[in-house]
Motif scaffolding. Structure first.
Motif, mmCIF file in Angstrom:
data_model
loop_
_atom_site.group_PDB
_atom_site.id
_atom_site.type_symbol
_atom_site.label_atom_id
_atom_site.label_comp_id
_atom_site.label_asym_id
_atom_site.label_seq_id
_atom_site.Cartn_x
_atom_site.Cartn_y
_atom_site.Cartn_z
ATOM 1 N N ASP A 221 0.834 -1.201 0.000
ATOM 2 C CA ASP A 221 0.000 0.000 0.000
ATOM 3 C C ASP A 221 0.868 1.249 0.000
ATOM 4 O O ASP A 221 1.847 1.343 0.743
ATOM 5 C CB ASP A 221 -0.924 0.013 1.216
ATOM 6 C CG ASP A 221 -2.219 -0.730 0.944
ATOM 7 O OD1 ASP A 221 -2.500 -1.021 -0.239
ATOM 8 O OD2 ASP A 221 -2.953 -1.004 1.904
ATOM 9 N N ASP B 293 -7.430 -2.086 -2.391
ATOM 10 C CA ASP B 293 -8.583 -2.241 -1.507
ATOM 11 C C ASP B 293 -9.048 -3.685 -1.673
ATOM 12 O O ASP B 293 -9.851 -3.996 -2.554
ATOM 13 C CB ASP B 293 -9.666 -1.238 -1.912
ATOM 14 C CG ASP B 293 -10.917 -1.341 -1.048
ATOM 15 O OD1 ASP B 293 -11.009 -2.274 -0.214
ATOM 16 O OD2 ASP B 293 -11.813 -0.500 -1.233
ATOM 17 N N GLU B 294 -8.504 -4.559 -0.844
ATOM 18 C CA GLU B 294 -8.764 -5.994 -0.975
ATOM 19 C C GLU B 294 -10.240 -6.329 -0.754
ATOM 20 O O GLU B 294 -10.804 -7.166 -1.463
ATOM 21 C CB GLU B 294 -7.893 -6.776 0.015
ATOM 22 C CG GLU B 294 -7.861 -8.248 -0.261
ATOM 23 C CD GLU B 294 -6.800 -8.965 0.564
ATOM 24 O OE1 GLU B 294 -6.756 -10.201 0.460
ATOM 25 O OE2 GLU B 294 -6.040 -8.310 1.293
ATOM 26 N N LYS B 295 -10.894 -5.637 0.174
ATOM 27 C CA LYS B 295 -12.301 -5.902 0.470
ATOM 28 C C LYS B 295 -13.175 -5.710 -0.768
ATOM 29 O O LYS B 295 -14.115 -6.461 -1.002
ATOM 30 C CB LYS B 295 -12.769 -4.972 1.589
ATOM 31 C CG LYS B 295 -14.221 -5.124 1.966
ATOM 32 C CD LYS B 295 -14.576 -4.169 3.096
ATOM 33 C CE LYS B 295 -16.059 -4.244 3.408
ATOM 34 N NZ LYS B 295 -16.415 -3.263 4.458
ATOM 35 N N ARG B 296 -12.843 -4.712 -1.601
ATOM 36 C CA ARG B 296 -13.633 -4.413 -2.789
ATOM 37 C C ARG B 296 -12.968 -4.869 -4.085
ATOM 38 O O ARG B 296 -13.463 -4.589 -5.168
ATOM 39 C CB ARG B 296 -13.919 -2.917 -2.836
ATOM 40 C CG ARG B 296 -14.809 -2.475 -1.700
ATOM 41 C CD ARG B 296 -14.809 -0.967 -1.529
ATOM 42 N NE ARG B 296 -15.513 -0.598 -0.308
ATOM 43 C CZ ARG B 296 -14.947 -0.565 0.897
ATOM 44 N NH1 ARG B 296 -13.687 -0.876 1.062
ATOM 45 N NH2 ARG B 296 -15.655 -0.212 1.953
ATOM 46 N N THR C 243 -10.288 -3.783 -5.587
ATOM 47 C CA THR C 243 -10.110 -2.575 -6.379
ATOM 48 C C THR C 243 -8.719 -1.989 -6.176
ATOM 49 O O THR C 243 -8.217 -1.940 -5.054
ATOM 50 C CB THR C 243 -11.179 -1.530 -5.972
ATOM 51 O OG1 THR C 243 -12.468 -2.091 -6.232
ATOM 52 C CG2 THR C 243 -11.035 -0.237 -6.723
ATOM 53 N N VAL D 199 -6.505 1.406 -6.304
ATOM 54 C CA VAL D 199 -6.722 2.839 -6.144
ATOM 55 C C VAL D 199 -5.396 3.545 -6.399
ATOM 56 O O VAL D 199 -4.367 3.167 -5.831
ATOM 57 C CB VAL D 199 -7.237 3.172 -4.722
ATOM 58 C CG1 VAL D 199 -7.461 4.667 -4.567
ATOM 59 C CG2 VAL D 199 -8.507 2.390 -4.414
ATOM 60 N N ALA E 163 -9.974 4.884 -9.253
ATOM 61 C CA ALA E 163 -10.072 3.509 -8.763
ATOM 62 C C ALA E 163 -10.473 2.588 -9.909
ATOM 63 O O ALA E 163 -11.242 2.971 -10.787
ATOM 64 C CB ALA E 163 -11.098 3.421 -7.642
#
Length: 154
Positions: free
Chosen positions: A95, A118-121, A123, A125, A144
């Motif tokens: 990151d 953004d691992e949760k989504r 995505t 960025v 993104a």
């Protein structure tokens, strides 16, 4: 010989940064001497993520100072990154990893692009910002890319 090996090893530890390819430009202010002020659009591929290209637009100062590379460019920049192929990570992503850097004044100011995941989504960025060695600059822009399946072509 030992110096050359040491220099090679040091260069290998630097982050893998790329230079941008100029896509186009528009003239914004006529200058009688030297190049005009302009807005340039540049593209670069993310060196750590295959299948992603980023497009930057930013102002370049013209005139005599600009023609000689002595002018300070404005801090504003815009960024748009797109998935252009199957996304493959070349290594583990960190990151805030810097993926692009360019000098925007003779000594003190640089424009940088850093990447976050953004691992949760699922995505990627990208943040572009300009800073100075002496005083920071809040000018920034973000884009993104949701990572989507990419159809393989026959």
């Amino acid at each position: 010989m030992r110096i050359a090996k040491g220099l090679s090893a040091a260069l290998l530890t630097l982050p893998l940064l790329v230079s941008a390819e100029e896509i186009g430009e528009v003239s914004t202010v006529f200058k009688l001497l030297g190049p005009n002020d302009k807005i340039v659009v540049e593209a670069f591929d993310d060196p750590g993520v295959e299948g992603v290209t980023c497009y930057l637009s930013r102002a370049k100062t013209g005139g005599v100072k600009g023609g000689l590379g002595l002018a300070e460019d404005r801090a504003e920049a815009s960024i748009a990154c797109r998935q252009v192929g199957a996304v493959r990570f070349r290594s583990t992503l960190k990151d805030g990893e810097e993926v692009f850097r360019e000098r925007t004044s003779l000594v003190f100011k640089t424009m940088q692009v850093v990447r976050f995941f953004d691992e949760k989504r699922n995505t990627l960025v990208y943040l572009v910002y300009s800073d100075r060695v002496i005083e920071g600059s809040p000018q920034n822009a973000v884009t993104a890319i949701p990572i989507l399946p990419w159809p393989e072509r026959p």
